[in-house]
Design an enzyme around this catalytic site. Structure first.
Site, short mmCIF file in Angstrom:
data_model
loop_
_atom_site.label_atom_id
_atom_site.label_comp_id
_atom_site.label_asym_id
_atom_site.label_seq_id
_atom_site.Cartn_x
_atom_site.Cartn_y
_atom_site.Cartn_z
N LYS A 194 0.86 -1.18 0.00
CA LYS A 194 0.00 0.00 0.00
C LYS A 194 0.90 1.23 0.00
O LYS A 194 1.44 1.62 1.03
CB LYS A 194 -0.91 0.05 1.22
N CYS A 246 13.20 11.53 7.39
CA CYS A 246 13.10 11.19 8.81
C CYS A 246 14.44 11.32 9.53
O CYS A 246 14.48 11.54 10.73
CB CYS A 246 12.53 9.78 8.98
#
Length: 598
Positions: free
Chosen positions: A185, A299
């Site tokens: 996904k 990140c």
């Protein structure tokens, strides 16, 4: 890259070897963040579409003699190499698509595709050289004990929007190499290159049902994947709140979970690192790179500058001056160094953090606003100027929370202990850096930082630069440190298990040449990536005013038993941009009397 008319018609869900629309018929427009205009339409899947895809993956895994897990390793490896070749063939088109989808520069997109091809080659080599098993001394001749590697089953792979194809490849390539099937996904914001990768897997000859994709939102597709009883493993990369929900949903069926969440990463600069002009210039350049690469949407971004008080004013003034020169614009335009933020929501979030910081006493040294529109920077695009906020403190939300935007906060310290305390005063434990010319201090501070990856005199070790606090010139290399002060590398605290039990160790994140991991640091929190020192043959990019385009560089480590038995390839995968190969753990498995270790 093939022109798929079915995908153009909104058939972007792939299950059981067929492209299809969403069961509900819903669609979503994909927006180019450079001008806020739609340029693609994808199916908007939901729980029903997810169930169909999981059923296809389950059937492909459990389907008897023809099932993917029983495919000979040589055939699996050959398919992965074919995928790598197709990625190289379609490099320009995929790089452009990644640029438009995620807002990054085309050069960043191209380098991402190089890394993706490297990942597929690496895992092809890894699985092809894998030992069939290891005999364990059970302590008695009557017991024959063997540790074997087996695929875990159906993997649910949920990827973020900032590095869409790169993150997908770090999950898909090892999953396929190990004999798993999967449902991926992608982020509903940036799904296009992952859809294209599924097309390439099909073109390479992957059997129907092995690779499946459902495009749709996290609250329906992602949530259903996490809770689905026929999913054996969930690998999620994203934010802390969503990651917590994934873990909670997966706990009901006690499935394996791999979470890579956020970071708020300190970049600690001691005055002695800037004692020379070369050292000063390099520390400033790398502070810019650390904070503003991909507009801060990384990140492992070095969003917290912690600088010694005696050099603060000079350092921050020069940093702000250079930040103002960073060229913002559409990523497909020549000369652009930073693209837009990925969405209007992300820009609004960034603006709210800046406003709160200024209200709390921070001093704006550069940026802090939307730029003026130009021919290469449409007024409708989601652009935001690189922002330097001085005189920040720990009580500010912009210092505590992950922004995922082009914001650099500045804090100061007077002593080494104060520097360490500030750097460790965070809920995250992803990455950090220390800059100093003192080898002893470098070791001490790096050892005390409670972060999974610690760079010394570097941040994101991939940029061409001067060598920091020394006078010699650096080439494309990893973390540079003074003599007798090697870069500190720590293994991941996030275990990603691709095979049954705890057989595949941790994160499948390829980078450059094999480097044995060091023992886990007891204080490390969150997810982590070890740094490595490596040659980097990628051609030199044009000099940049501020930030150099580059994907984040991650390292694979293993922390568990039978992954120790995998021999590493004799050499890194050959490609235009050789990455650091994941490295197997040197720690052996405990003896067991079971014929098969799960």
């Amino acid at each position: 890259m093939a022109d798929n008319t079915e995908q153009q018609a909104g058939k972007t869900i792939h299950a059981g070897g067929e492209w299809r629309e969403a069961v509900s018929g819903a669609t979503r427009e994909i927006i180019d963040p450079a001008d806020a205009l739609p340029f693609a339409v994808v199916a908007e899947g939901d729980e029903k579409d997810t169930d169909i895809a999981v059923a296809a993956a389950r059937a492909a895994f459990d389907g008897g003699q023809g099932a993917w897990p029983l495919t000979p390793v040589t055939e699996r490896a050959a398919l992965l190499r074919r995928v790598a070749d197709l990625l190289v063939r379609d490099r320009e088109q995929l790089g452009l698509l990644e640029s438009r989808d995620a807002g990054k520069t085309v050069e960043e997109g191209r380098v991402d595709i190089d890394c993706v091809a490297d990942a597929f080659r690496y895992f092809a080599d890894l699985v092809a050289g894998e030992a069939p098993g290891r005999v364990v001394d059970a302590g008695t001749p009557e017991v024959h004990s063997v540790v074997v590697h087996e695929p875990v089953g159906v993997c649910a792979l949920i990827t973020p929007w900032n590095y869409p194809l790169l993150q997908a490849s770090w999950k898909i390539a090892p999953a396929l190499a190990a004999g798993n099937t999967f449902v991926v996904k992608p982020s509903e914001i940036t799904p296009l290159t992952t859809i294209a990768l599924i097309d390439l897997l099909v073109e390479a000859g992957l059997p129907a049902g092995v690779a499946n994709i459902v495009t749709g939102p996290g609250h329906s597709v992602g949530a259903r994947l996490a809770e689905h009883p026929d999913v054996d493993l969930v690998s999620f990369t994203g934010g802390l709140v969503s990651g917590t929900k994934v873990a909670q949903a997966a706990a009901v069926t006690v499935k394996k979970v791999a979470l890579e969440l956020g970071g708020k990463n300190p970049n600690v600069v001691f005055a002695d690192a800037c004692a020379t002009e070369e050292g000063f210039d390099t520390a400033v350049d790398q502070a810019l790179n650390a904070a503003f690469i991909h507009s801060g949407q990384v990140c492992s971004a070095g969003a917290r500058l912690i600088v010694e008080e005696t050099i603060r004013e000079r350092f921050v003034a020069e940093l702000a001056r250079r930040a103002e020169k960073i060229r913002l614009g559409r990523g497909t335009e020549d000369g652009v160094e930073c693209g837009p933020l990925v969405s209007e929501q992300q820009r609004a979030k960034t603006e709210s953090y800046v406003a709160a910081a200024l209200a709390g006493g921070a001093v704006l040294r550069s940026g802090g606003k939307r730029p003026e529109p130009t021919a290469t920077r449409p007024a409708t695009g989601y652009f935001y100027e690189p922002t330097v906020l001085d005189q920040c403190h720990r009580e500010m939300t912009v210092v505590r929370e992950e922004v995922f935007g082009p914001i650099l906060t500045v804090e100061t310290f007077r002593t080494e202990d104060e520097a360490v305390a500030l750097a460790n005063d965070t809920e995250y434990g992803l990455a950090g850096a220390v800059w100093t010319a003192d080898a002893g201090r470098a070791r001490r501070v790096a050892g005390r930082l409670r972060h999974g990856t610690v760079w010394i005199n570097d941040f994101h070790p991939i940029f061409r630069r001067r060598s920091g606090a020394a006078s010699e010139r650096a080439v494309w290399a990893g973390s540079w440190a003074p003599p007798d002060s090697p870069s500190t590398a720590r293994p991941s605290t996030c275990t990603r298990t691709w095979r049954r039990g705890r057989c595949a160790g941790s994160r499948a994140d390829p980078v450059d040449s094999p480097t044995p991991p060091t023992p886990a640091h007891p204080g490390a929190r969150g997810t982590a990536r070890p740094a490595t020192t490596h040659p980097h043959p990628h051609p030199k990019r044009p000099p940049l005013t501020g930030v150099a385009p580059c994907p984040r560089t991650l390292t694979y480590t293993t922390t568990s038993s039978s992954a120790a038995e995998r021999p590493a390839p004799s050499s890194p995968p050959a490609s235009p941009r050789t990455p650091t190969s994941p490295s197997p753990s040197s720690k052996g498995a405990p003896a067991t009397s079971a014929a098969r270790t799960y």
